[in-house]
Scaffold this motif. Structure first.
Motif, PDB file in Angstrom:
ATOM      1  N   ILE A   1     -59.707 -40.525 -56.575  1.00  5.80           N
ATOM      2  CA  ILE A   1     -59.192 -39.167 -56.449  1.00  5.80           C
ATOM      3  C   ILE A   1     -57.678 -39.178 -56.603  1.00  5.80           C
ATOM      4  O   ILE A   1     -56.982 -39.870 -55.879  1.00  5.80           O
ATOM      5  N   VAL A   2     -57.182 -38.390 -57.553  1.00  6.64           N
ATOM      6  CA  VAL A   2     -55.744 -38.254 -57.761  1.00  6.64           C
ATOM      7  C   VAL A   2     -55.206 -37.136 -56.875  1.00  6.64           C
ATOM      8  O   VAL A   2     -54.234 -37.320 -56.155  1.00  6.64           O
ATOM      9  N   LYS A   3     -55.875 -35.961 -56.908  1.00  7.47           N
ATOM     10  CA  LYS A   3     -55.402 -34.807 -56.148  1.00  7.47           C
ATOM     11  C   LYS A   3     -56.532 -33.803 -55.990  1.00  7.47           C
ATOM     12  O   LYS A   3     -57.377 -33.663 -56.868  1.00  7.47           O
ATOM     13  N   VAL A   4     -56.526 -33.085 -54.851  1.00  4.46           N
ATOM     14  CA  VAL A   4     -57.493 -32.007 -54.594  1.00  4.46           C
ATOM     15  C   VAL A   4     -56.725 -30.826 -54.024  1.00  4.46           C
ATOM     16  O   VAL A   4     -55.907 -30.997 -53.135  1.00  4.46           O
TER      17      VAL A   4
ATOM     18  N   ILE B   1     -68.198 -40.999 -56.007  1.00  2.81           N
ATOM     19  CA  ILE B   1     -67.602 -41.149 -57.328  1.00  2.81           C
ATOM     20  C   ILE B   1     -67.884 -42.584 -57.742  1.00  2.81           C
ATOM     21  O   ILE B   1     -67.516 -43.519 -57.038  1.00  2.81           O
ATOM     22  N   ASN B   2     -68.545 -42.753 -58.870  1.00  2.00           N
ATOM     23  CA  ASN B   2     -68.918 -44.091 -59.330  1.00  2.00           C
ATOM     24  C   ASN B   2     -69.640 -44.888 -58.239  1.00  2.00           C
ATOM     25  O   ASN B   2     -69.347 -46.043 -57.993  1.00  2.00           O
ATOM     26  N   ARG B   3     -70.552 -44.239 -57.528  1.00  2.00           N
ATOM     27  CA  ARG B   3     -71.374 -44.830 -56.460  1.00  2.00           C
ATOM     28  C   ARG B   3     -70.583 -45.233 -55.223  1.00  2.00           C
ATOM     29  O   ARG B   3     -71.110 -45.893 -54.344  1.00  2.00           O
ATOM     30  N   LYS B   4     -69.314 -44.851 -55.134  1.00  2.00           N
ATOM     31  CA  LYS B   4     -68.507 -45.129 -53.945  1.00  2.00           C
ATOM     32  C   LYS B   4     -68.381 -43.838 -53.154  1.00  2.00           C
ATOM     33  O   LYS B   4     -68.035 -42.797 -53.705  1.00  2.00           O
ATOM     34  N   LYS B   5     -68.657 -43.897 -51.857  1.00  2.00           N
ATOM     35  CA  LYS B   5     -68.570 -42.711 -51.007  1.00  2.00           C
ATOM     36  C   LYS B   5     -67.122 -42.326 -50.777  1.00  2.00           C
ATOM     37  O   LYS B   5     -66.250 -43.185 -50.709  1.00  2.00           O
ATOM     38  N   PHE B   6     -66.876 -41.011 -50.662  1.00  2.00           N
ATOM     39  CA  PHE B   6     -65.539 -40.533 -50.346  1.00  2.00           C
ATOM     40  C   PHE B   6     -65.620 -39.340 -49.420  1.00  2.00           C
ATOM     41  O   PHE B   6     -66.632 -38.659 -49.336  1.00  2.00           O
ATOM     42  N   THR B   7     -64.529 -39.112 -48.718  1.00  2.00           N
ATOM     43  CA  THR B   7     -64.317 -37.908 -47.929  1.00  2.00           C
ATOM     44  C   THR B   7     -62.913 -37.434 -48.258  1.00  2.00           C
ATOM     45  O   THR B   7     -61.968 -38.200 -48.140  1.00  2.00           O
ATOM     46  N   ALA B   8     -62.787 -36.200 -48.706  1.00  2.00           N
ATOM     47  CA  ALA B   8     -61.473 -35.648 -49.034  1.00  2.00           C
ATOM     48  C   ALA B   8     -61.300 -34.346 -48.273  1.00  2.00           C
ATOM     49  O   ALA B   8     -62.232 -33.560 -48.149  1.00  2.00           O
ATOM     50  N   SER B   9     -60.107 -34.122 -47.754  1.00  2.00           N
ATOM     51  CA  SER B   9     -59.857 -32.880 -47.026  1.00  2.00           C
ATOM     52  C   SER B   9     -58.607 -32.203 -47.559  1.00  2.00           C
ATOM     53  O   SER B   9     -57.684 -32.849 -48.037  1.00  2.00           O
TER      54      SER B   9
ATOM     55  N   HIS C   1     -64.298 -18.755 -53.837  1.00  2.00           N
ATOM     56  CA  HIS C   1     -63.601 -19.910 -53.280  1.00  2.00           C
ATOM     57  C   HIS C   1     -63.887 -21.089 -54.198  1.00  2.00           C
ATOM     58  O   HIS C   1     -65.025 -21.285 -54.620  1.00  2.00           O
ATOM     59  N   PHE C   2     -62.846 -21.858 -54.501  1.00  2.00           N
ATOM     60  CA  PHE C   2     -63.056 -23.038 -55.323  1.00  2.00           C
ATOM     61  C   PHE C   2     -61.986 -24.083 -55.048  1.00  2.00           C
ATOM     62  O   PHE C   2     -60.924 -23.789 -54.518  1.00  2.00           O
ATOM     63  N   ALA C   3     -62.329 -25.302 -55.380  1.00  2.00           N
ATOM     64  CA  ALA C   3     -61.391 -26.416 -55.270  1.00  2.00           C
ATOM     65  C   ALA C   3     -61.244 -27.026 -56.656  1.00  2.00           C
ATOM     66  O   ALA C   3     -62.163 -26.947 -57.479  1.00  2.00           O
ATOM     67  N   VAL C   4     -60.093 -27.602 -56.888  1.00  2.00           N
ATOM     68  CA  VAL C   4     -59.844 -28.312 -58.133  1.00  2.00           C
ATOM     69  C   VAL C   4     -59.581 -29.765 -57.760  1.00  2.00           C
ATOM     70  O   VAL C   4     -58.773 -30.043 -56.876  1.00  2.00           O
ATOM     71  N   MET C   5     -60.293 -30.673 -58.416  1.00  3.40           N
ATOM     72  CA  MET C   5     -60.190 -32.097 -58.101  1.00  3.40           C
ATOM     73  C   MET C   5     -59.871 -32.873 -59.374  1.00  3.40           C
ATOM     74  O   MET C   5     -60.578 -32.748 -60.370  1.00  3.40           O
ATOM     75  N   GLU C   6     -58.795 -33.650 -59.326  1.00  8.01           N
ATOM     76  CA  GLU C   6     -58.448 -34.527 -60.445  1.00  8.01           C
ATOM     77  C   GLU C   6     -58.869 -35.944 -60.074  1.00  8.01           C
ATOM     78  O   GLU C   6     -58.550 -36.441 -58.999  1.00  8.01           O
ATOM     79  N   LEU C   7     -59.602 -36.572 -60.995  1.00 10.08           N
ATOM     80  CA  LEU C   7     -60.125 -37.923 -60.755  1.00 10.08           C
ATOM     81  C   LEU C   7     -59.632 -38.885 -61.824  1.00 10.08           C
ATOM     82  O   LEU C   7     -59.425 -38.495 -62.972  1.00 10.08           O
TER      83      LEU C   7
END
Length: 168
Positions: A33-36, A147-155, A65-71
């Motif tokens: 994750i680059v930015k959310v 992402i790519n089978r790796k779990k993440f939590t982003a806030s 409501h929406f989020a933008v995520m750069e990966l």
């Protein structure tokens, strides 16, 4: 005496070199994750609708409501759960192909909100709507997934309001 000083200096030098590796290994990173950022926007009806008697029908404004995520990379995120101010939301993920995407205008100052994508990254829009479940109220937006089978939590702690958009 000289040998002891050398061993002590070597030990100190080795520790100074190895400590950053131990510290960086302890830091939690979100894989890829680059930015959310989170946004919401009120959508208004552009054309006045009328009923069969010609009387105007007033429709309520719709808030999206929406989020933008750069990966990093091109792999799409899989969102397992999304919490918005402590409530559980369902979501859809869409890829954005435009490397410079004009998201809208920020309501508080009227400035354009644009996203400039890095060449090795991908951009994803996550639209969400409520489901009747509650959770905790820690952040404005909490995403959990893979992402790519790796779990993440982003806030995201702050959600920006964009100027209203008239849809036809």
């Amino acid at each position: 005496m000289i040998k002891r000083k050398w061993h002590a200096a070597g030990f100190i030098l080795m520790m100074l070199i190895l400590i950053p590796f131990f510290v960086s290994a302890q830091q939690k990173t979100i894989p890829g994750i680059v930015k959310v950022k989170a946004f919401y926007q009120i959508r208004l009806q552009g054309t006045q609708m009328v009923d069969e008697n010609g009387q105007p029908v007033y429709l309520a404004a719709d808030t999206i409501h929406f989020a933008v995520m750069e990966l990093k990379g091109k792999q799409a995120p899989v969102i397992d759960s999304l919490f918005y101010f402590g409530k559980y939301y369902s979501c859809t993920v869409s890829g954005i192909s435009n490397p410079k995407w004009n998201i809208g205008k920020r309501k508080k100052d009227g400035k354009d909100v644009a996203w400039q994508l890095q060449t090795t990254s991908s951009l994803w829009m996550i639209e969400f709507s409520p489901v009747n479940k509650s959770a905790f109220k820690k952040n404005a937006l909490l995403l959990k997934g893979k992402i790519n089978r790796k779990k993440f939590t982003a806030s995201v702690s702050v959600e920006e309001e964009l100027e209203a958009e008239i849809v036809h």
